[in-house]
Design a protein around this motif. Sequence first.
Motif, short mmCIF file in Angstrom:
data_model
loop_
_atom_site.label_atom_id
_atom_site.label_comp_id
_atom_site.label_asym_id
_atom_site.label_seq_id
_atom_site.Cartn_x
_atom_site.Cartn_y
_atom_site.Cartn_z
N PHE A 69 0.82 -1.22 0.00
CA PHE A 69 0.00 0.00 0.00
C PHE A 69 0.85 1.27 0.00
CE2 PHE A 69 -3.27 -3.10 1.00
CZ PHE A 69 -4.26 -2.69 0.11
N TYR A 122 -3.28 6.19 -5.12
CA TYR A 122 -4.35 5.30 -4.65
C TYR A 122 -5.75 5.89 -4.84
CZ TYR A 122 -7.31 2.63 -1.53
OH TYR A 122 -8.34 1.87 -1.03
N GLN A 149 -18.96 5.04 0.96
CA GLN A 149 -18.38 5.37 2.28
C GLN A 149 -19.34 6.23 3.09
OE1 GLN A 149 -14.63 6.94 0.86
NE2 GLN A 149 -13.58 4.99 1.18
N ASP A 186 -3.52 2.44 10.52
CA ASP A 186 -3.14 1.71 9.31
C ASP A 186 -1.73 1.16 9.48
OD1 ASP A 186 -4.48 1.89 6.23
OD2 ASP A 186 -2.42 1.18 6.34
N SER A 214 0.31 1.02 6.89
CA SER A 214 1.16 1.62 5.86
C SER A 214 1.46 3.08 6.16
CB SER A 214 0.47 1.49 4.50
OG SER A 214 0.97 2.45 3.60
N ALA A 223 -0.62 1.52 13.16
CA ALA A 223 -0.97 0.42 14.09
C ALA A 223 -1.72 -0.68 13.36
CB ALA A 223 -1.82 0.97 15.24
N LEU A 283 -13.09 -1.43 2.74
CA LEU A 283 -12.21 -2.24 1.88
C LEU A 283 -10.98 -2.77 2.63
CD1 LEU A 283 -12.34 0.06 -1.31
CD2 LEU A 283 -13.75 -1.94 -0.81
C1 LIG Z 1 -7.73 -1.24 0.14
S1 LIG Z 1 -7.03 -0.18 1.33
C2 LIG Z 1 -8.44 0.70 1.93
C3 LIG Z 1 -8.10 2.06 2.43
C4 LIG Z 1 -9.30 2.93 2.84
N1 LIG Z 1 -10.00 2.36 3.97
C5 LIG Z 1 -10.23 3.13 1.67
O1 LIG Z 1 -11.41 2.76 1.74
O2 LIG Z 1 -9.77 3.69 0.66
C6 LIG Z 1 -6.68 -1.29 2.67
C7 LIG Z 1 -5.91 -0.61 3.79
O3 LIG Z 1 -5.92 -1.47 4.93
C8 LIG Z 1 -4.66 -1.44 5.54
N2 LIG Z 1 -4.50 -2.66 6.35
C9 LIG Z 1 -4.50 -3.94 5.93
N3 LIG Z 1 -4.34 -4.79 6.96
C10 LIG Z 1 -4.27 -4.01 8.06
C11 LIG Z 1 -4.10 -4.31 9.45
N4 LIG Z 1 -3.96 -5.55 9.92
N5 LIG Z 1 -4.06 -3.26 10.32
C12 LIG Z 1 -4.17 -1.98 9.88
N6 LIG Z 1 -4.33 -1.65 8.57
C13 LIG Z 1 -4.38 -2.65 7.68
C14 LIG Z 1 -3.69 -1.32 4.37
O4 LIG Z 1 -2.43 -0.84 4.75
C15 LIG Z 1 -4.45 -0.36 3.45
O5 LIG Z 1 -4.12 0.98 3.68
#
Ligand SMILES: C[S@@+](CC[C@H](N)C(=O)[O-])C[C@H]1O[C@@H](n2cnc3c(N)ncnc32)[C@H](O)[C@@H]1O
Length: 217
Positions: A11, A18, A34, A71, A73, A92, A111
């Motif tokens: 990510f 993005y 959303q 997040d 990332s 986190a 997502l």
């Molecule tokens: C597809 S993106 C969605 C971002 C945002 N919520 C959106 O709707 O545009 C998935 C996000 O979830 C985060 N992510 C995945 N697994 C995670 C975890 N275990 N803890 C925190 N963040 C996580 C990724 O780093 C990424 O930024």
Amino acid sequence: MKHKQIIADVFSSVSRHYDTFLNLITFRRIKDWQRAMLKEVEGAKTLLDVGTGTGEVLLQADPQAMRVGIDLSLGMLKVARKKCPNCGFVLADAENVPFKTSSFDAITLSLVYRHLYNRDQFLKEARRVLKPEGRLAILDINKFWLTPLLVFLMKFPIKPLGLMLFGRDKWEFFIHSLENSLSEEELKRELESNGFKVIKTQKRLFGIVYIVSAQRI
Ligand SMILES: C[S@@+](CC[C@H](N)C(=O)[O-])C[C@H]1O[C@@H](n2cnc3c(N)ncnc32)[C@H](O)[C@@H]1O
């Protein structure tokens, strides 16, 4: 944990483009979805957005509320901090939330749910940091008839191409995210066996996308 580092890398590497990409592949519907998810947590004075990415959900949430996003990332969070300076962002893990018990009125995930490796652990954490009767709203992609076919193609015929283009770690992460997608019924069962009562389910884009809202019991 290796797979979490892979998620962060994947990510972070796409963070700058993005939002544009997500808008395109959702036919510019993502913000509407959303907002529909946020309607399910209306009135929350303290809101935690898990896997907040570039912070788009919090940006659309009630500005009077205390808005916090977590997040894995750093790249995504850097974009989020610029977009929403009044929100709090923390690097986190959803499976180990760094907040006190009963801190939030509501939690949202857009997502993200299918990316989680240990969903039971996340739900345990969500119950812990939510106040009694707190709300959880999840927006995600439904498992549909093409999903097993796509997984098969990615695991076998197009695997060599995937490995060449993305490398083994990233390719396996893409397969995992697809395999890990749940049908709306599976998600409801999972929430109900982890201490949540499902309140409402909505579908978008011919049922490809769902929004499920639940209450902590
Ligand atoms: C597809 S993106 C969605 C971002 C945002 N919520 C959106 O709707 O545009 C998935 C996000 O979830 C985060 N992510 C995945 N697994 C995670 C975890 N275990 N803890 C925190 N963040 C996580 C990724 O780093 C990424 O930024």
